[in-house]
Design a protein around this motif. Structure first.
Motif, mmCIF file in Angstrom:
data_model
loop_
_atom_site.group_PDB
_atom_site.id
_atom_site.type_symbol
_atom_site.label_atom_id
_atom_site.label_comp_id
_atom_site.label_asym_id
_atom_site.label_seq_id
_atom_site.Cartn_x
_atom_site.Cartn_y
_atom_site.Cartn_z
ATOM 1 N N LEU A 109 0.823 -1.206 0.000
ATOM 2 C CA LEU A 109 0.000 0.000 0.000
ATOM 3 C C LEU A 109 0.861 1.263 0.000
ATOM 4 C CD1 LEU A 109 -3.004 0.677 -0.031
ATOM 5 C CD2 LEU A 109 -2.924 0.844 2.467
ATOM 6 N N GLN A 110 1.992 1.217 0.688
ATOM 7 C CA GLN A 110 2.892 2.371 0.712
ATOM 8 C C GLN A 110 3.446 2.688 -0.669
ATOM 9 O OE1 GLN A 110 5.858 1.237 3.586
ATOM 10 N NE2 GLN A 110 4.548 1.651 5.349
ATOM 11 N N ARG A 111 3.486 1.694 -1.532
ATOM 12 C CA ARG A 111 4.043 1.869 -2.880
ATOM 13 C C ARG A 111 2.975 2.171 -3.935
ATOM 14 N NH1 ARG A 111 7.120 -0.952 0.319
ATOM 15 N NH2 ARG A 111 9.370 -1.171 -0.041
ATOM 16 N N LEU A 112 1.707 2.106 -3.548
ATOM 17 C CA LEU A 112 0.630 2.387 -4.487
ATOM 18 C C LEU A 112 0.284 3.870 -4.525
ATOM 19 C CD1 LEU A 112 -1.932 -0.517 -3.839
ATOM 20 C CD2 LEU A 112 -0.288 -0.300 -5.715
ATOM 21 N N GLY A 113 -0.094 4.339 -5.710
ATOM 22 C CA GLY A 113 -0.576 5.701 -5.852
ATOM 23 C C GLY A 113 -2.088 5.747 -5.695
ATOM 24 N N PRO A 114 -2.710 6.900 -5.976
ATOM 25 C CA PRO A 114 -4.158 7.047 -5.816
ATOM 26 C C PRO A 114 -4.969 6.096 -6.692
ATOM 27 C CG PRO A 114 -3.088 9.192 -6.044
ATOM 28 C CD PRO A 114 -2.051 8.158 -6.357
ATOM 29 N N GLU A 115 -4.420 5.686 -7.837
ATOM 30 C CA GLU A 115 -5.152 4.816 -8.759
ATOM 31 C C GLU A 115 -4.891 3.330 -8.503
ATOM 32 O OE1 GLU A 115 -7.363 6.192 -10.770
ATOM 33 O OE2 GLU A 115 -6.721 8.076 -9.846
ATOM 34 N N GLY A 116 -3.974 3.018 -7.596
ATOM 35 C CA GLY A 116 -3.670 1.624 -7.305
ATOM 36 C C GLY A 116 -4.755 0.976 -6.465
ATOM 37 N N ARG A 117 -4.741 -0.369 -6.448
ATOM 38 C CA ARG A 117 -5.733 -1.116 -5.660
ATOM 39 C C ARG A 117 -5.042 -2.256 -4.927
ATOM 40 N NH1 ARG A 117 -11.312 -3.041 -6.878
ATOM 41 N NH2 ARG A 117 -11.576 -2.231 -4.774
ATOM 42 N N LEU A 118 -5.518 -2.510 -3.720
ATOM 43 C CA LEU A 118 -5.010 -3.608 -2.906
ATOM 44 C C LEU A 118 -6.192 -4.446 -2.437
ATOM 45 C CD1 LEU A 118 -2.768 -5.111 -1.393
ATOM 46 C CD2 LEU A 118 -3.016 -3.459 0.474
ATOM 47 N N LEU A 119 -6.198 -5.725 -2.792
ATOM 48 C CA LEU A 119 -7.248 -6.659 -2.412
ATOM 49 C C LEU A 119 -6.710 -7.568 -1.313
ATOM 50 C CD1 LEU A 119 -8.448 -7.691 -5.999
ATOM 51 C CD2 LEU A 119 -9.066 -5.663 -4.655
ATOM 52 N N LEU A 120 -7.456 -7.678 -0.236
ATOM 53 C CA LEU A 120 -7.000 -8.436 0.926
ATOM 54 C C LEU A 120 -7.938 -9.598 1.197
ATOM 55 C CD1 LEU A 120 -6.208 -5.436 3.312
ATOM 56 C CD2 LEU A 120 -4.629 -6.639 1.782
ATOM 57 N N MET A 121 -7.367 -10.784 1.412
ATOM 58 C CA MET A 121 -8.133 -11.978 1.751
ATOM 59 C C MET A 121 -7.518 -12.682 2.959
ATOM 60 S SD MET A 121 -8.948 -13.842 -1.911
ATOM 61 C CE MET A 121 -10.321 -14.804 -1.238
ATOM 62 N N ASP A 122 -8.368 -13.332 3.743
ATOM 63 C CA ASP A 122 -7.901 -14.218 4.805
ATOM 64 C C ASP A 122 -9.089 -15.043 5.281
ATOM 65 O OD1 ASP A 122 -6.708 -15.279 7.366
ATOM 66 O OD2 ASP A 122 -5.099 -13.921 6.758
ATOM 67 N N LYS A 123 -8.826 -16.293 5.669
ATOM 68 C CA LYS A 123 -9.876 -17.157 6.210
ATOM 69 C C LYS A 123 -10.191 -16.816 7.657
ATOM 70 C CE LYS A 123 -7.950 -21.210 5.252
ATOM 71 N NZ LYS A 123 -7.812 -22.680 5.053
ATOM 72 N N ASP A 124 -9.235 -16.220 8.336
ATOM 73 C CA ASP A 124 -9.315 -16.001 9.774
ATOM 74 C C ASP A 124 -10.145 -14.749 10.073
ATOM 75 O OD1 ASP A 124 -8.830 -15.401 12.471
ATOM 76 O OD2 ASP A 124 -6.830 -16.289 12.398
ATOM 77 N N PRO A 125 -11.255 -14.861 10.823
ATOM 78 C CA PRO A 125 -12.067 -13.683 11.115
ATOM 79 C C PRO A 125 -11.324 -12.617 11.913
ATOM 80 C CG PRO A 125 -12.771 -15.565 12.445
ATOM 81 C CD PRO A 125 -11.813 -16.095 11.419
ATOM 82 N N GLU A 126 -10.370 -13.039 12.755
ATOM 83 C CA GLU A 126 -9.600 -12.050 13.518
ATOM 84 C C GLU A 126 -8.700 -11.237 12.594
ATOM 85 O OE1 GLU A 126 -7.557 -13.807 16.802
ATOM 86 O OE2 GLU A 126 -9.366 -14.762 17.601
ATOM 87 N N ALA A 127 -8.128 -11.877 11.578
ATOM 88 C CA ALA A 127 -7.307 -11.163 10.602
ATOM 89 C C ALA A 127 -8.153 -10.180 9.806
ATOM 90 C CB ALA A 127 -6.618 -12.152 9.669
ATOM 91 N N ILE A 128 -9.346 -10.609 9.410
ATOM 92 C CA ILE A 128 -10.226 -9.728 8.646
ATOM 93 C C ILE A 128 -10.675 -8.547 9.502
ATOM 94 C CG2 ILE A 128 -12.508 -9.588 7.565
ATOM 95 C CD1 ILE A 128 -10.327 -10.877 5.823
ATOM 96 N N ALA A 129 -10.981 -8.785 10.762
ATOM 97 C CA ALA A 129 -11.357 -7.691 11.655
ATOM 98 C C ALA A 129 -10.215 -6.686 11.782
ATOM 99 C CB ALA A 129 -11.742 -8.239 13.032
ATOM 100 N N HIS A 130 -8.993 -7.193 11.851
ATOM 101 C CA HIS A 130 -7.813 -6.327 11.918
ATOM 102 C C HIS A 130 -7.687 -5.503 10.635
ATOM 103 C CE1 HIS A 130 -3.778 -5.375 13.598
ATOM 104 N NE2 HIS A 130 -3.463 -5.216 12.324
ATOM 105 N N ALA A 131 -7.888 -6.152 9.486
ATOM 106 C CA ALA A 131 -7.803 -5.441 8.208
ATOM 107 C C ALA A 131 -8.860 -4.353 8.107
ATOM 108 C CB ALA A 131 -7.965 -6.441 7.056
ATOM 109 N N GLU A 132 -10.063 -4.647 8.556
ATOM 110 C CA GLU A 132 -11.135 -3.652 8.479
ATOM 111 C C GLU A 132 -10.880 -2.477 9.398
ATOM 112 O OE1 GLU A 132 -14.497 -6.118 9.255
ATOM 113 O OE2 GLU A 132 -14.811 -6.590 7.121
ATOM 114 N N ARG A 133 -10.327 -2.743 10.581
ATOM 115 C CA ARG A 133 -10.006 -1.640 11.492
ATOM 116 C C ARG A 133 -8.959 -0.716 10.889
ATOM 117 N NH1 ARG A 133 -10.223 -5.753 15.459
ATOM 118 N NH2 ARG A 133 -7.948 -5.940 15.437
#
Length: 317
Positions: A49-73
């Motif tokens: 994400l630090q290397r992406l500009g305004p037009e870049g996109r980062l898609l995040l996946m994980d099976k673990d609900p705790e990891a997803i909660a962390h990503a959303e926060r």
């Protein structure tokens, strides 16, 4: 990137494994679209994400609900980021990947937060419920599987996924113990395995290989890896990079063979009347990489890590 920089990139005590090598391998473009299929606690994702500009996109996946909660926060407020709970095995079914990806990262195996929390049941060094599921809402726990599987199935799993030479002896001990009372705690299973093993000079805990095997089986890790690699190849744009970090030989063998199968023509067969045409779709980028001494000193879990990088071939649109 120096070892000091890598430590500063860590968040909440989490050290992303082989961070500099992964960033170099992905060759992040400011306007590209990248998928981290194993978010964990976001060490690598943060670097992308630090290397992406305004037009870049980062898609995040994980099976673990705790990891997803962390990503959303942390990332829900960033318009460049999309988050999905699920296995990377289904990455090609996520509509967000349909337009193509410029990079895919898979950091395999169990994450440090999962190992460190006793309640998740991954570690024989911390007593907790015998669970081991990366997605605690899906499938059987380790305790449930050990309660119903027959002796032969248990032995086969320990041998196939843990390369445990004492697999039959351990399986026999598990079946005998559960006839008396169910195995519900990690410490109980670890002690039972240790008691069934002959004394050797090995430095690793006697339960290491068995715990690995049961975890891989419960989470269908190798089947998910094979599906995820196929999905990544299907969704990568020409010139896009695939970076995979594995932590044991079974994973690395699958990754190595997958890249080779799509990068090199199979050996010719003189019995065939016509040679089968082969068009490579991947190119291996360098050899397998390992963490350096500075990183393994700071993060011992990096010692077994192997990184392989490949690039999707084909004419750019």
């Amino acid at each position: 990137m120096t070892a000091g920089d890598q430590v500063r990139t860590a968040h909440a005590g989490h050290l992303p494994v082989m961070f500099a090598q992964v960033m170099e391998g992905l060759q992040v473009k400011a306007n590209g679209t990248y998928l981290d299929g194993t978010f964990g606690r976001g060490g690598h994702a943060r670097g992308v994400l630090q290397r992406l500009g305004p037009e870049g996109r980062l898609l995040l996946m994980d099976k673990d609900p705790e990891a997803i909660a962390h990503a959303e926060r942390e990332f829900a407020g960033d318009a460049r980021v999309a988050i999905r709970r699920g296995s990377f095995a289904a990455l090609a079914q996520w509509q967000a990947t349909a337009a193509g990806l410029d990079g895919v990262l898979l950091d395999l195996g169990v994450s440090s937060p999962q190992l460190d929390v006793a309640e998740r049941g991954f570690s024989f060094g911390k007593d907790g419920p015998l669970d081991m599921r990366m997605d605690p809402d899906s499938g059987e726990s380790a305790a449930e599987w050990l309660a119903r599987a027959d002796e032969r199935e248990i032995a086969d799993v320990l041998w196939t996924y843990g390369e445990e030479r004492m697999s039959r002896r351990i399986a026999r001990a598990i079946v005998a113990r559960r006839a008396d009372k169910p195995l519900l705690r990690t410490a109980e299973l670890a002690e039972l395995i240790a008691s069934a093993m002959p004394r050797t000079g090995e430095k690793i805990h006697p339960a290491t290989r068995s715990f690995q095997a049961i975890r891989i089986h419960v989470n269908r890790e190798l089947a998910d890896l094979e599906a995820g690699l196929e999905g990544a190849l299907a969704r990568l744009n020409p010139g896009g990079r695939l970076a995979v970090i594995s932590f044991h030989s079974l994973e690395d063998r699958i990754v190595k063979r997958f890249i080779a199968a799509h990068a090199k023509a199979p050996p010719s067969n003189r019995r065939l009347p016509v040679a089968v045409a082969f068009t490579p779709t991947l190119k291996a980028i360098g050899d397998a990489q390992r963490a350096d001494e500075a990183e393994t000193a700071a993060n011992p879990r990096a010692r077994s890590a192997v990184l392989r990088v490949a690039e999707k071939l084909g004419a750019a649109a």
